[in-house]
Design a protein around this motif. Structure first.
Motif: not given
Lengths: 230, 541
Positions: B488-493, B530-531, B535-537
């Motif tokens: 349902v989700v990837d390793q970063f939820c 943290d991910y 990603m936002a940066r």
């Protein structure tokens, strides 16, 4: 002081085996003079209010009809008999079940083969009478205690006679409605805590005597009554 | 808005909490404030994101609302209707739920062991279940962080999994915990006293040390035991997060671009009265635990997702896991008085890993548990159904019982699931239906765990032993993975289907090991934060 079980000076060497035989109909243990409520001054206000409300504000019957109330009270007297206490010292059970049904309180789940708890109670009380009539030709409240126990064992056995039990799983009713709810009420009461030697609320003082099953200075040592009970 | 609440006798939180307008999108709207949502909110707020948490339950003031009373702890639990079925129906109230700010961490026992490295690769090692998309090393730094932030007490050398040490000294055990320790020592089984548990022996900031009152499962009035209510939520508020209590999410709307736009919810105004509301958000995080998370997704149907939001895999709600939590108790000739000291105070993970001598794979831990009187009565009545004087006599032995909890790994299976039932709750929202069965490996593992616990209690001096089936720690209904077809989700939820939808609680777990899940859930949340920041940066969020 040694930590080994056999050397514990508080151990009682005369503890008898569990109650497989027909039980004596009186307590087998006492904590003489132990009254949890005597410690109230050491409780926090929120806890005191919850417990004193439980003791002093027993709800009136609003859900069950008169005959249902009689059956429920007779049932409670067999599940948790209190004939060792004067009437005014007995822990009320039936009024809290009535309140739970009236307010439709849940514990967060229901078995998929069970009706809502309030319906289960109404059906179950009817079913208890059905078994009583099938077995003895009389309503549950008119039976002798040993006959009432037989009715309850028939329900617990899972194959009771009667229309009700076609739709109400008898063992779910017995274990998760009757026994679970009645013990939840009885063992929430300070009178029951005195009986089993439970120290009760402990904030902000806390407990100090953590090892060897020691009592706190304000707790009482257990006295066994069972070795002389036969 | 002004938030005033006691979190401990030494900590009156009196802060101006941000109140975000509903119609302007916040960066993140998080549903739930437990081990996942509480930590994620704190991390994201610290990283500068605007965060609103919707929490179905109330704020629990430690002085006014928490009590030293077993029955009085009822307001901490999720008491609303849920339906339970299958061969081994889960009892979903009390310990398997939480409905307050802080979620079920408010009343968990606070055992905080890590998963083992093997837990992340059970398919490779044992040929069962699935490997995780991450490895132990991915979570290790986050475990270390959480053990300092919860914080966690335990031995200087913890010998199981990847051996490590704990930053705070072990807590004293009570007599009931000593039964587990003594039995293990007699049998030559390594055992650790005093942790790993989220309770400190010393004062931690404004959280006083443990007073050994034994009411951990009723909410810690002392503020000593960890919950996200005292560990992460105050810091989240300090960094600009809003915790909006008594808000029951019921739908996550989707726009025509396939992105979620916020969360619709019922907000309680006065006692029993509530109004519909909607918080707009750029990202939505569902962190409602393994029952409420799939319920919310399955109740959020749309043209794009007729079977529930983010459910193109069909796996939302599937592979519901619980750990075997058999309670095994012994009756001792000596006094135990098991109500004193935290129930969580000693454990062994000696039987955690697959052992080729067993007729099953994976394993179990043995942990101290100390049922208070009502819980003890429920164990006794479920085991042998005593009534009358038999029942009273069995409970008169209350102070002679010590109990051990088996904590065993049950494997994920699609035949165990959460779906939506025809019944509705007080808001008219369709309720969750949990369906649970045991399978062959589970049954063999439970049998072995119960027998081991009995051996330990007898070695400790018990004259008789008994057990009752219990299941705890519900996880696994929105698993993470490498493949959108099988997860349902990837390793970063992050949802595979909806790029601005995240799931951050125990439901993402692929397997569950034999470790209590809270700290793993928090570690995953911290890693996700943290991910998100990375990603936002780079502008890829």
């Amino acid at each position: 002081m040694s930590q080994r079980a056999g050397d514990d000076p508080l151990a009682n060497p005369t503890l008898v085996q569990a109650t497989k035989k027909r039980p004596v109909e009186r307590p087998i243990v006492a904590y003489p003079g132990f009254h949890v409520l005597d410690q109230q001054e050491h409780w926090d206000e929120a806890t005191r209010q919850v417990i004193m409300t439980r003791i002093n504000q027993v709800p009136a019957f609003r859900f069950f009809k008169p005959h249902e109330i009689q059956t429920l009270q007779a049932l409670a007297a067999r599940v948790l008999p209190q004939d060792d206490r004067p009437a005014e010292k007995r822990i009320p059970i039936a009024p809290w079940i009535d309140q739970r049904c009236y307010l439709r309180l849940l514990d967060g789940w229901r078995f998929d083969d069970m009706p809502p708890d309030d319906e289960a109670w109404r059906l179950g009380l009817l079913g208890i009478d059905e078994v009583a009539i099938a077995s003895y030709g009389q309503q549950f409240i008119l039976l002798r205690p040993d006959e009432q126990d037989h009715v309850l064992r028939t329900i617990a056995g899972g194959q009771p006679p009667g229309e009700v039990w076609r739709n109400l799983p008898p063992r779910r009713f017995w274990i998760y409605i009757v026994l679970r709810q009645m013990t939840s009420i009885y063992y929430a009461h300070p009178t029951a805590w005195d009986e089993i030697g439970f120290g009760g609320p402990a904030y902000p003082r806390g407990y100090f005597a953590l090892n060897h099953g020691y009592p706190e200075p304000w707790e009482v040592r257990e006295v066994r009554l069972d070795e002389t009970s036969d | 808005m002004r938030l005033q609440i006691n979190l401990s006798p030494d900590w009156f939180l009196d802060v101006e909490m941000r109140a975000y307008p509903q119609n302007e999108p916040v960066d993140f709207c998080i549903v739930g404030t437990g081990a996942g949502g509480g930590v994620l909110a704190q991390r994201l707020a610290r990283k500068g994101f605007s965060v609103v948490c919707l929490e179905a339950g109330k704020w629990m003031d430690s002085e006014r609302d928490m009590v030293s009373d077993e029955a009085g702890a009822r307001p901490l639990y999720w008491n609303d209707l849920r339906i339970t079925g299958g061969d081994e129906p889960l009892q979903l109230g009390a310990n398997n739920s939480g409905k307050t700010v802080g979620g079920s961490t408010v009343h968990y026992a606070a055992f905080c062991p890590r998963l083992h490295p093997s837990d992340f690769m059970v398919r490779s090692l044992d040929g069962v279940a699935d490997d995780w998309p991450i490895r132990y090393e991915d979570l290790e730094p986050y475990y270390e962080a959480m053990e300092r932030e919860y914080p966690v007490a335990g031995p200087a050398y913890f010998p199981w999994g990847k051996p490590h040490s704990y930053p705070y000294a072990p807590l004293q055990s009570g007599t009931a915990g000593h039964a587990l320790i003594r039995g293990c020592v007699e049998l030559g089984i390594p055992v650790v006293p005093g942790g790993p548990i989220g309770i400190t022996a010393g004062t931690f900031g404004k959280r006083p040390h443990c007073i050994f009152r034994g009411f951990c499962l009723q909410g810690c009035k002392v503020g000593s035991k960890h919950s996200t209510l005292v560990s992460h939520i105050p810091d989240a508020i300090d960094h600009g997060a809003e915790i909006r209590a008594e808000c029951m999410a019921y739908e996550i709307p989707l726009d025509s671009d396939g992105r979620v736009t916020g969360v619709r919810y019922f907000r309680t105004m006065d006692e029993g009265k509530y109004e519909e509301a909607e918080q707009k958000a750029r990202h939505v995080v569902v962190a409602g635990y393994a029952i409420e998370t799939p319920r919310l997704l399955l109740n959020s149907r749309s043209g794009s997702f007729p079977d529930g939001l983010a459910n193109s895999s069909g796996l939302v709600g599937k592979r519901l896991m619980a750990q075997a939590g058999q309670v095994v108790w012994g009756r001792f000739p000596t006094m135990i008085r098991q109500y004193k000291a935290p129930p969580a105070c000693a454990e062994t993970e000696e039987f955690y890993e697959t052992d080729p001598r067993n007729d099953f794979v994976r394993g179990y831990a043995l942990q101290s548990v100390s049922p208070l009187p009502i819980a003890m009565a429920h164990l006794l009545t479920e085991e042998s159904e005593p009534f009358g004087w038999n029942l009273r006599h069995l409970m008169e032995e209350y102070n002679h019982y010590a109990a051990i909890g088996v904590l065993g790994e049950l494997l994920p299976d699609e035949r165990n699931y959460v779906s939506v039932a025809p019944e509705t709750d007080q808001y008219d929202i369709p309720v969750a239906y949990a369906h649970f069965n045991l399978f062959e490996n589970d049954l063999k593992l439970i049998r072995a765990g119960v027998q081991r616990a009995k051996d330990v209690l007898e070695a400790a001096g018990a004259v008789e032993t008994h057990y009752v089936n219990r299941y705890a720690h519900l996880v696994g209904t929105c698993r993470m993975g490498d493949d959108p077809r099988t997860s349902v989700v990837d390793q970063f939820c992050r949802s595979w289907d909806v790029p601005n939808l995240w799931i951050c609680d125990g439901s993402v777990m692929v397997t569950q090991g034999s470790a209590n899940p809270a700290i793993t859930i928090s570690a995953i949340a911290a890693r996700t934060a943290d991910y998100i920041a990375t990603m936002a940066r780079s502008g890829d969020l």
